[in-house]
Design a protein around this motif. Structure first.
Motif, mmCIF file in Angstrom:
data_model
loop_
_atom_site.group_PDB
_atom_site.id
_atom_site.type_symbol
_atom_site.label_atom_id
_atom_site.label_comp_id
_atom_site.label_asym_id
_atom_site.label_seq_id
_atom_site.Cartn_x
_atom_site.Cartn_y
_atom_site.Cartn_z
ATOM 1 N N ASP A 1 6.621 10.814 10.901
ATOM 2 C CA ASP A 1 6.101 9.688 10.005
ATOM 3 C C ASP A 1 4.962 9.135 10.264
ATOM 4 O O ASP A 1 4.183 8.473 9.684
ATOM 5 C CB ASP A 1 7.464 8.668 9.923
ATOM 6 N N THR A 2 4.736 9.269 11.610
ATOM 7 C CA THR A 2 3.508 8.451 12.241
ATOM 8 C C THR A 2 2.374 9.498 12.848
ATOM 9 O O THR A 2 1.499 8.748 12.984
ATOM 10 C CB THR A 2 4.070 7.400 13.525
ATOM 11 N N GLY A 3 2.595 10.491 13.217
ATOM 12 C CA GLY A 3 1.760 11.357 13.542
ATOM 13 C C GLY A 3 1.463 10.926 14.965
ATOM 14 O O GLY A 3 0.708 11.672 15.765
ATOM 15 N N GLN A 4 2.509 10.187 15.899
ATOM 16 C CA GLN A 4 2.359 9.676 17.063
ATOM 17 C C GLN A 4 2.899 10.794 17.900
ATOM 18 O O GLN A 4 4.042 11.495 17.493
ATOM 19 C CB GLN A 4 2.766 8.329 17.332
ATOM 20 N N ILE A 5 2.371 10.815 19.000
ATOM 21 C CA ILE A 5 2.860 11.921 20.280
ATOM 22 C C ILE A 5 3.139 10.855 21.506
ATOM 23 O O ILE A 5 2.106 10.718 22.196
ATOM 24 C CB ILE A 5 1.844 12.965 20.379
ATOM 25 N N LYS A 6 4.265 10.663 21.808
ATOM 26 C CA LYS A 6 4.550 9.920 22.982
ATOM 27 C C LYS A 6 5.186 10.443 24.221
ATOM 28 O O LYS A 6 5.659 10.037 25.167
ATOM 29 C CB LYS A 6 5.737 8.973 22.481
ATOM 30 N N GLY A 7 4.707 11.773 24.250
ATOM 31 C CA GLY A 7 5.120 12.643 25.671
ATOM 32 C C GLY A 7 4.819 14.206 25.175
ATOM 33 O O GLY A 7 3.714 14.270 24.610
ATOM 34 N N PRO A 8 5.123 15.220 26.076
ATOM 35 C CA PRO A 8 4.730 16.445 25.894
ATOM 36 C C PRO A 8 4.973 16.972 24.282
ATOM 37 O O PRO A 8 6.040 16.583 23.930
ATOM 38 C CB PRO A 8 5.729 17.278 26.817
ATOM 39 N N CYS A 9 4.217 17.579 23.849
ATOM 40 C CA CYS A 9 4.314 18.149 22.452
ATOM 41 C C CYS A 9 3.801 19.452 22.449
ATOM 42 O O CYS A 9 2.769 19.936 22.991
ATOM 43 C CB CYS A 9 3.537 17.192 21.413
ATOM 44 N N ILE A 10 4.450 20.464 21.491
ATOM 45 C CA ILE A 10 3.906 21.639 21.194
ATOM 46 C C ILE A 10 2.712 21.774 20.485
ATOM 47 O O ILE A 10 2.479 21.037 19.665
ATOM 48 C CB ILE A 10 5.111 22.383 20.363
ATOM 49 N N ARG A 11 1.697 22.718 20.999
ATOM 50 C CA ARG A 11 0.337 22.809 20.509
ATOM 51 C C ARG A 11 0.338 24.032 19.726
ATOM 52 O O ARG A 11 0.475 24.989 20.353
ATOM 53 C CB ARG A 11 -0.925 22.655 21.481
ATOM 54 N N ALA A 12 0.788 23.973 18.444
ATOM 55 C CA ALA A 12 0.962 25.197 17.553
ATOM 56 C C ALA A 12 -0.402 25.892 16.997
ATOM 57 O O ALA A 12 -1.198 25.219 17.008
ATOM 58 C CB ALA A 12 1.752 24.975 16.500
ATOM 59 N N ASN A 13 -0.344 27.136 17.082
ATOM 60 C CA ASN A 13 -1.590 28.040 16.497
ATOM 61 C C ASN A 13 -1.145 27.893 14.941
ATOM 62 O O ASN A 13 -2.266 27.769 14.274
ATOM 63 C CB ASN A 13 -1.601 29.314 16.913
ATOM 64 N N VAL A 14 0.282 27.955 14.515
ATOM 65 C CA VAL A 14 0.390 27.850 13.135
ATOM 66 C C VAL A 14 1.567 27.078 12.959
ATOM 67 O O VAL A 14 2.477 27.429 13.707
ATOM 68 C CB VAL A 14 0.735 29.201 12.369
ATOM 69 N N THR A 15 1.820 26.263 11.953
ATOM 70 C CA THR A 15 3.070 25.375 11.858
ATOM 71 C C THR A 15 3.352 25.674 10.389
ATOM 72 O O THR A 15 2.748 25.490 9.218
ATOM 73 C CB THR A 15 2.784 24.153 11.881
ATOM 74 N N VAL A 16 4.812 26.276 10.154
ATOM 75 C CA VAL A 16 5.338 26.686 8.791
ATOM 76 C C VAL A 16 6.051 25.676 8.397
ATOM 77 O O VAL A 16 6.900 25.506 9.034
ATOM 78 C CB VAL A 16 5.933 28.105 8.764
ATOM 79 N N THR A 17 5.346 24.776 7.441
ATOM 80 C CA THR A 17 6.363 23.488 7.038
ATOM 81 C C THR A 17 6.706 23.951 5.675
ATOM 82 O O THR A 17 6.278 24.517 4.834
ATOM 83 C CB THR A 17 5.280 22.249 7.121
ATOM 84 N N PHE A 18 8.025 23.261 5.361
ATOM 85 C CA PHE A 18 8.702 23.599 4.279
ATOM 86 C C PHE A 18 8.670 22.537 3.067
ATOM 87 O O PHE A 18 8.712 21.505 3.209
ATOM 88 C CB PHE A 18 10.176 23.710 4.596
ATOM 89 N N GLY A 19 8.495 23.224 1.708
ATOM 90 C CA GLY A 19 8.405 22.281 0.505
ATOM 91 C C GLY A 19 7.282 21.668 0.545
ATOM 92 O O GLY A 19 6.210 21.730 -0.327
ATOM 93 N N LEU A 20 6.897 20.557 1.433
ATOM 94 C CA LEU A 20 5.591 19.836 1.488
ATOM 95 C C LEU A 20 5.270 19.273 2.846
ATOM 96 O O LEU A 20 6.087 19.544 3.703
ATOM 97 C CB LEU A 20 6.069 18.391 0.613
ATOM 98 N N PRO A 21 3.883 19.002 3.190
ATOM 99 C CA PRO A 21 3.494 18.479 4.455
ATOM 100 C C PRO A 21 4.153 17.379 4.829
ATOM 101 O O PRO A 21 4.303 16.602 4.086
ATOM 102 C CB PRO A 21 2.039 18.528 4.331
ATOM 103 N N LYS A 22 4.632 17.321 6.060
ATOM 104 C CA LYS A 22 4.949 15.946 6.765
ATOM 105 C C LYS A 22 3.875 15.083 6.965
ATOM 106 O O LYS A 22 2.721 15.527 7.601
ATOM 107 C CB LYS A 22 6.044 16.132 7.861
ATOM 108 N N LEU A 23 4.014 13.600 6.850
ATOM 109 C CA LEU A 23 2.985 12.821 6.841
ATOM 110 C C LEU A 23 2.275 12.944 8.403
ATOM 111 O O LEU A 23 0.994 12.982 8.520
ATOM 112 C CB LEU A 23 3.668 11.383 6.805
#
Length: 515
Positions: free
Chosen positions: A173-195
């Motif tokens: 919902d926020t796009g915030q990263i508060k710790g370690p986070c996967i850095r993807a080459n590709v993200t397959v998101t389902f139905g609609l993009p998430k905010l």
């Protein structure tokens, strides 16, 4: 394209299951197949004999990962499933897919146990690709220390990573990263993009975003509460020119801008109006600037006005009010200065305005002195603050603005009954009705003097050609960012100037029109 929060996506999924009768396990199966397609593409079309390590969590995201594992195994891949949670915690459709995996004679390796980190290190040493199915859209906050170490190892491996629905560690919902986070080459998101994936920090870890159709009914995907701007949408907005058209058909813009030492701001705004299709542009500026402006931009008509020490004053009001009678759009603010004389002029001028108006820069600084002046503007208003100007308008800190960009922009648009464009990485446009547009174009090189002045001119020109304020602001942000991207591609970001953005505008408009 519509963008959704985690709660909105859950509602869509639930409606598909409960009202349309699509079993959740079918949606999970379809989601997994779409990820498999992305894996195959990333590995050159053939996965036979390739090693894929899938990190699986306890929720439905983990269930998606198990579907991926099964299909890749059937295609001949060497698949390793590493569980970051106790397998006994899986329930529902995720547990069903885990059971299928076991019945296929396959193991899962629980890496949440004490020796899990070593297991991850060994696996990554002989892996061709990683699938991240640890956390889904319900994730909030920071991952645990151990999961953080696993994520750090994946990121440091240099392996291609495909994230399932959303990178683990990113808040949907926020796009915030508060710790370690996967850095993807590709993200397959389902139905609609998430905010969170289309906001500033999220963009950097999402990589290429693939929006996958998993058979959700189309009516559930409709809606325009939040929108990611796309070229096709902007193309639909840009007005087409009739063969018999003349300059009067494309609007008359009055630009009130400039002061001694800041004549460039006025010139950039007026020229951007012309470059963006306005038929006639008149620049009202201190009389001391007149000769220089005429020499630099002969296409711009001029209205030299009374000044004091190079700054417009209320003595110019009468001439401006008379000129407004023949204009279609007003742009006010670039380079006016924050001096009291300029502030007084803005406050006295705005109640006379009954046409669309773009207020930027020192126009916004003047409005911040008394927001009630906005209520006295009869025409539709577009405000274009950068975070510092927004902070002054609201009486808060810049950090508070940046931490709450969407909510504050929406609240301001509704409260002030204006279209509000908040500049920055992922520029936002909010309407008084609560709709949000998120702009994907632009780059850090555009953080340069005069860039905002060009944007003001683009928006004013689009309104002069008949676009409603919100569409003009959204299309203007998109075209402005696109022109900056072309400039950065040609020249790099470091040396990019507002003039480079201006020069690329016609090319970008043509490219969008031809799309």
């Amino acid at each position: 394209m519509r963008v959704v929060t985690a709660a909105e996506m859950r509602d869509i999924d639930r409606t598909a299951i409960e009202q349309y009768g699509i079993p959740g396990v079918v949606l999970m199966e379809n989601a997994g197949i779409k990820v498999v397609e992305a894996v195959c593409e990333q590995l050159g079309g053939c996965v036979k004999g390739r090693v894929v390590t899938i990190f699986v969590g306890k929720g439905n995201n983990g269930g998606d990962g198990l579907v991926v594992a099964r299909h890749l195994l059937n295609k001949g891949a060497d698949v390793r499933v590493l569980m970051v949670a106790d397998p006994e915690q899986l329930v529902g459709d995720a547990a069903l897919n885990l059971n299928i995996w076991h019945k296929m004679g396959q193991k899962v390796y629980p890496v949440h146990q004490p020796n899990g980190i070593n297991m991850v290190k060994v696996s990554l040493m002989s892996t061709d690709l990683v699938v991240d199915a640890m956390y889904g859209t319900g994730f909030r906050g920071a991952v645990s220390e151990k999961i953080g170490r696993i994520i750090d190892l994946i990121n440091a491996s240099g392996l291609p990573v495909i994230a399932v629905d959303i990178p683990s560690g990113l808040e949907a919902d926020t796009g915030q990263i508060k710790g370690p986070c996967i850095r993807a080459n590709v993200t397959v998101t389902f139905g609609l993009p998430k905010l969170g994936m289309v906001l500033e920090a999220g963009v950097a870890v999402t990589g290429e975003m693939v929006v996958a159709d998993i058979s959700l009914p189309k009516p559930l995907l409709a809606g325009r509460k939040m929108n990611l701007l796309q070229r096709n949408r902007v193309r639909q907005w840009i007005p087409r020119r009739r063969l018999a058209a003349h300059k009067g058909n494309f609007g008359r813009v009055l630009v009130v801008a400039g002061s001694v030492g800041m004549g460039g701001a006025a010139l950039l705004t007026a020229t951007a109006c012309l470059r963006s299709g306005a038929g006639l542009v008149t620049l009202a500026m201190p009389e001391q600037l007149h000769d220089g402006i005429v020499g630099a931009a002969p296409e711009v008509m001029t209205l030299p006005l009374p000044q004091e020490n190079g700054v417009l004053t209320a003595k110019a009001l009468g001439a401006l009010v008379d000129k407004l009678k023949f204009m279609d759009v007003l742009a006010v603010g670039p380079g006016l200065t924050r001096r009291d004389e300029a502030v007084d002029l803005v406050h006295q001028l705005l109640p006379h305005v009954n046409i669309p108006v773009v207020i930027d820069a020192d126009g916004l600084n003047a409005v911040a002195k008394d927001l009630a002046v906005l209520e006295r503007v009869a025409g539709p208003v577009v405000l274009t603050p950068h975070p510092g100007e927004m902070a002054r308008l609201l009486g808060v800190t810049v950090d508070e603005v940046q931490q709450n960009r969407i909510s504050l922009t929406r609240q301001c648009a509704e409260k002030w009954a204006c279209t509000v464009l908040l500049k920055g990485a992922r520029t936002l446009v909010a309407t008084p009705q609560g709709e949000i547009y998120i702009n994907p174009t632009g780059n850090p090189g555009m953080a340069t003097a005069g860039s905002g002045d060009v944007l003001t001119g683009v928006i004013a020109a689009l309104m002069a050609q008949g676009l409603p304020p919100a569409e003009a602001a959204a299309a203007g942000a998109y075209l402005h960012g696109m022109a900056g991207d072309y400039g950065a591609l040609q020249l790099g970001m470091t040396g990019l100037t507002a003039g480079d953005i201006l020069e690329n505008l016609p090319r970008c408009i043509k490219e969008v029109e031809d799309y």
